[in-house]
Design a protein around this motif. Structure first.
Motif, mmCIF file in Angstrom:
data_model
loop_
_atom_site.group_PDB
_atom_site.id
_atom_site.type_symbol
_atom_site.label_atom_id
_atom_site.label_comp_id
_atom_site.label_asym_id
_atom_site.label_seq_id
_atom_site.Cartn_x
_atom_site.Cartn_y
_atom_site.Cartn_z
ATOM 1 N N ARG A 45 -12.940 -19.639 -30.216
ATOM 2 C CA ARG A 45 -14.593 -19.325 -30.916
ATOM 3 C C ARG A 45 -14.343 -18.505 -32.221
ATOM 4 N N ALA A 46 -15.369 -18.020 -32.527
ATOM 5 C CA ALA A 46 -15.732 -16.824 -33.420
ATOM 6 C C ALA A 46 -16.875 -17.140 -33.924
ATOM 7 N N ALA A 47 -17.741 -15.707 -33.652
ATOM 8 C CA ALA A 47 -18.975 -15.737 -33.937
ATOM 9 C C ALA A 47 -18.968 -14.475 -35.353
ATOM 10 N N PRO A 121 -14.610 -15.135 -23.098
ATOM 11 C CA PRO A 121 -14.275 -13.498 -23.125
ATOM 12 C C PRO A 121 -12.544 -14.285 -23.591
ATOM 13 N N GLY A 122 -12.456 -13.198 -24.481
ATOM 14 C CA GLY A 122 -10.484 -14.149 -25.848
ATOM 15 C C GLY A 122 -11.215 -14.412 -26.917
ATOM 16 N N ASP A 123 -12.431 -15.005 -26.983
ATOM 17 C CA ASP A 123 -12.656 -15.257 -28.569
ATOM 18 C C ASP A 123 -13.131 -14.425 -29.140
ATOM 19 N N VAL A 124 -13.543 -14.448 -30.542
ATOM 20 C CA VAL A 124 -13.598 -13.356 -31.824
ATOM 21 C C VAL A 124 -15.116 -12.696 -32.227
ATOM 22 N N ALA A 125 -15.698 -11.825 -32.257
ATOM 23 C CA ALA A 125 -16.773 -11.504 -33.137
ATOM 24 C C ALA A 125 -16.180 -11.031 -34.031
ATOM 25 N N ASN A 147 -12.446 -10.065 -28.029
ATOM 26 C CA ASN A 147 -11.172 -9.818 -29.131
ATOM 27 C C ASN A 147 -12.798 -9.043 -30.592
ATOM 28 N N ILE A 148 -11.721 -8.798 -31.521
ATOM 29 C CA ILE A 148 -13.315 -7.962 -32.251
ATOM 30 C C ILE A 148 -12.027 -7.879 -33.189
ATOM 31 N N PHE A 149 -12.855 -8.497 -35.112
ATOM 32 C CA PHE A 149 -12.343 -7.632 -35.798
ATOM 33 C C PHE A 149 -13.914 -7.594 -36.774
ATOM 34 N N MET A 150 -13.161 -6.322 -37.009
ATOM 35 C CA MET A 150 -13.972 -5.501 -37.879
ATOM 36 C C MET A 150 -13.799 -4.586 -39.137
ATOM 37 N N GLU A 151 -14.520 -4.866 -40.158
ATOM 38 C CA GLU A 151 -14.007 -4.451 -41.593
ATOM 39 C C GLU A 151 -14.461 -3.044 -41.070
ATOM 40 N N LYS A 152 -14.058 -2.271 -42.664
ATOM 41 C CA LYS A 152 -13.809 -1.078 -43.063
ATOM 42 C C LYS A 152 -15.422 -0.517 -43.622
ATOM 43 N N PRO A 153 -15.036 0.521 -43.685
ATOM 44 C CA PRO A 153 -15.367 2.065 -43.083
ATOM 45 C C PRO A 153 -15.298 1.973 -41.385
ATOM 46 N N LEU A 154 -15.219 2.468 -40.258
ATOM 47 C CA LEU A 154 -15.038 2.070 -38.690
ATOM 48 C C LEU A 154 -16.215 3.347 -39.247
ATOM 49 N N ALA A 155 -16.769 4.560 -39.569
ATOM 50 C CA ALA A 155 -17.962 5.231 -39.407
ATOM 51 C C ALA A 155 -17.982 6.265 -40.061
ATOM 52 N N VAL A 156 -18.645 6.866 -41.019
ATOM 53 C CA VAL A 156 -18.950 7.734 -42.045
ATOM 54 C C VAL A 156 -19.334 9.452 -41.714
#
Length: 461
Positions: A45-47, A121-125, A147-156
C-alpha cells in the motif's frame, strides 16, 4: 503540500481524522473504497503526500512497476483542489490500482500523519512536498515503520542536512527502505558509463562541466502575492521562489547535474566559489538569481564547473560532460532522458573518435528508480539512498550559498553552518505566519554578494 492553485479553503473544509476501512470493497457509485490486505496478500500500500506534478508522477511510476502488486490508498496536500486534480489524473491512468476513497483524502499541515496512518509497516510513504518539510515527514514515517520514497533535495541548509542524517540512523536500525528521487543514478546507460569511467576509460577525471540553461521554470519567478491568498499558503504554492521552502531554483533543479557529475568523479567537492545575479527583477519579488556560475573543487584539486540560467530568449543547454587524461565522455546531452552517454578518445565530441556509445532506446530512469525500490521491498534487500541524497543536497546548497554570499564555501562550512531557514517548520499551521515576510512593497529579502557574508538572507521575521 506542493500546489499552485489559489487557497480557497477554510478550516471547516479541512477533513478530520478519516474512518479506517477494515475490509476491501469494490467500487460503488464511482467512489473507490480503500483496499485492505487480505490474509496472505502481499500487496504494498502507498500513500502520496504532496500532490503536485512530481508527486503525481512518482505515484504513477510506482503503479507502473511490472509484476508488482501496489495500490495507492491515501493522499495528502494542503490544497483540496490540487489533491483532487491529481486523484482524477491517477484514477484515469491506473483505475485498477487506485483505492483512495473520499475519506482517505487529507487536507492540511497534519494531513501527512493521517495519510501515513493508513499504512502498515512495510508499506510505502511517498513524500513530494516542498523540501522544507522533508525531515518532518521522514521522522513520522520512521516512527510508523513504513518504507519511504522522497523527492530531492532532502535539505536546504546545514541543520536540516544533519537532522536527516541523524534520522536515517533510526531508519537503518529498523531496516526501512529509503529511496531518493535522484533518478539519474538508476539510468542503465549512465551506470554503464560510470563503470567504464571507474575502470579508466578516460584516465583520471580532471574536469567536469554541467549546464542547465533554460527559460524560467516552474515557480522560480514570482510577482506580488494576491491579497486574498494567505502569505504562508502563497509561499508554499510558489515554493521554488523561496529559499526556506526549496533552496530556490538552484537547489531544486540544478541538483541533478551536480549529482551526476560527482557520481562520475566518485567524490564530493570540498569547496565552491561562485558568482550570480539577476539581470532585471522588474515586478518579480522572489529570492532567486537568474544566473549562476560555480566552480567546485574536489579534494584532489580537479575542478567541476556548473552554469545555471533561467532567462527567456537565450541559448538553452542541459548537459553534463567529463574530461579525463585519456579522453572525455558525455554523461547526459539533453536533459534526463535520453542520456545519450558516450566516450571519446579526445576532448571533443568527435564521432570519429567515439570509443563507446550507450544503446538506445533508453529505459526511463523515473520508472527504473521505482522498479529498483519495489524489487528491494519485495525481496527484503538492503536499500537506503539517504546519505548520498543528503550529500548531493548539501553540495548543491554549497554552490548556491557561494553565489549568494560572494564567499568561498567549503563542504564543512555548509554542513556546520548554524543558520536554519525555517527552524519551526514542524509547528506550522494554517494560521502561522510565513517563515519569511514580505516588506511594504510586497518584496522579499534577496541575497546580495558582499552584503550577506555569513548567510543568505536576514533571519526570518
Amino acid at each position: 503540500m506542493n500546489t499552485l492553485s489559489a487557497h480557497n479553503n477554510t478550516r471547516r473544509d479541512f477533513l478530520k481524522n478519516a474512518t479506517r476501512a477494515t475490509a476491501g470493497l469494490s467500487v460503488l457509485s464511482g467512489i473507490t473504497i480503500p483496499y485492505v490486505h487480505a490474509q496472505g496478500d502481499d500487496t504494498v500500500r502507498a500513500a502520496l503526500i504532496g500532490c503536485g506534478g512530481r508527486g503525481a508522477g512518482a505515484a504513477s511510476n510506482s503503479m507502473s512497476v511490472g509484476n508488482a502488486s501496489i495500490r495507492l490508498v491515501a493522499m495528502a496536500d494542503v490544497q483540496k483542489d490540487r489533491l483532487n486534480a491529481a486523484h482524477e489524473a491517477l484514477s484515469q491512468k491506473h483505475p485498477d490500482k487506485m483505492s483512495v476513497s473520499e475519506d482517505a483524502k487529507f487536507i492540511g499541515f497534519d494531513a501527512y500523519k493521517q495519510a501515513v496512518d493508513m499504512l502498515k509497516p512495510g508499506d510505502v510513504a511517498i513524500f513530494a512536498t516542498p523540501p522544507a518539510f522533508r525531515w518532518v515527514h521522514f521522522k513520522y514515517a520512521i516512527e510508523k515503520g513504513v518504507n519511504i520514497f522522497m523527492e530531492k533535495p532532502l535539505a536546504v541548509d546545514g541543520p536540516t542536512a544533519k537532522r536527516m542524517l541523524e534520522l536515517n540512523e533510526e531508519a537503518k536500525k529498523k531496516g526501512l527502505k529509503v529511496a531518493v528521487g535522484l533518478m539519474c543514478r538508476h539510468c542503465k546507460i549512465r551506470k554503464e558509463l560510470y563503470n567504464r569511467v571507474q575502470d579508466g576509460a578516460i584516465g583520471d577525471l580532471v574536469l567536469a562541466r554541467a549546464y542547465r540553461m533554460q527559460a524560467p521554470v516552474a515557480s522560480c519567478f514570482s510577482k506580488r502575492r494576491p491579497e486574498e491568498t494567505p502569505e504562508l499558503i502563497w509561499q508554499i504554492q510558489r515554493f521554488h521562489s523561496f529559499l526556506w521552502a526549496s533552496g530556490g531554483a538552484y537547489s531544486d533543479f540544478f541538483i541533478h547535474n551536480i549529482d551526476e557529475a560527482c557520481w562520475m568523479k566518485n567524490d564530493w567537492p570540498v569547496e565552491a566559489q561562485a558568482s550570480g545575479g539577476r539581470t532585471d527583477r522588474g515586478e518579480y519579488v522572489d529570492q532567486n538569481f537568474d544566473h549562476y556560475s560555480v566552480e567546485y573543487t574536489w579534494k584532489d584539486g580537479s575542478k567541476f564547473f556548473f552554469e545555471g540560467r533561467n532567462i527567456t530568449g537565450c541559448r538553452n543547454e542541459f548537459s553534463t560532460t567529463i574530461h579525463g587524461t585519456k579522453g572525455s565522455a558525455i554523461v547526459s546531452s539533453a536533459g534526463h532522458l535520453p542520456a545519450r552517454s558516450a566516450i571519446f578518445k579526445g576532448q571533443r565530441r568527435n564521432s570519429e573518435e567515439t570509443v563507446w556509445r550507450g544503446e538506445s532506446p533508453e529505459p526511463n530512469p523515473y520508472q527504473l528508480e521505482w522498479d529498483d525500490f519495489l524489487h528491494a521491498i519485495r525481496n527484503n534487500e538492503s536499500y537506503n539512498e539517504m546519505e548520498r541524497g543528503v550529500q548531493a543536497s548539501l553540495v548543491t546548497s554549497m554552490g548556491r550559498m557561494a553565489a549568494h554570499t560572494g564567499q568561498i564555501i567549503t563542504y564543512d562550512q555548509m554542513l556546520n553552518c548554524p543558520h536554519e531557514f525555517a527552524p519551526d517548520v514542524d509547528k506550522l499551521t494554517l494560521d502561522s505566519p510565513a517563515p519569511i515576510r514580505e516588506d511594504a512593497n510586497g518584496r522579499y529579502p534577496v541575497p546580495l554578494p558582499g552584503v550577506n557574508r555569513d548567510r543568505e538572507y536576514a533571519a526570518p521575521a
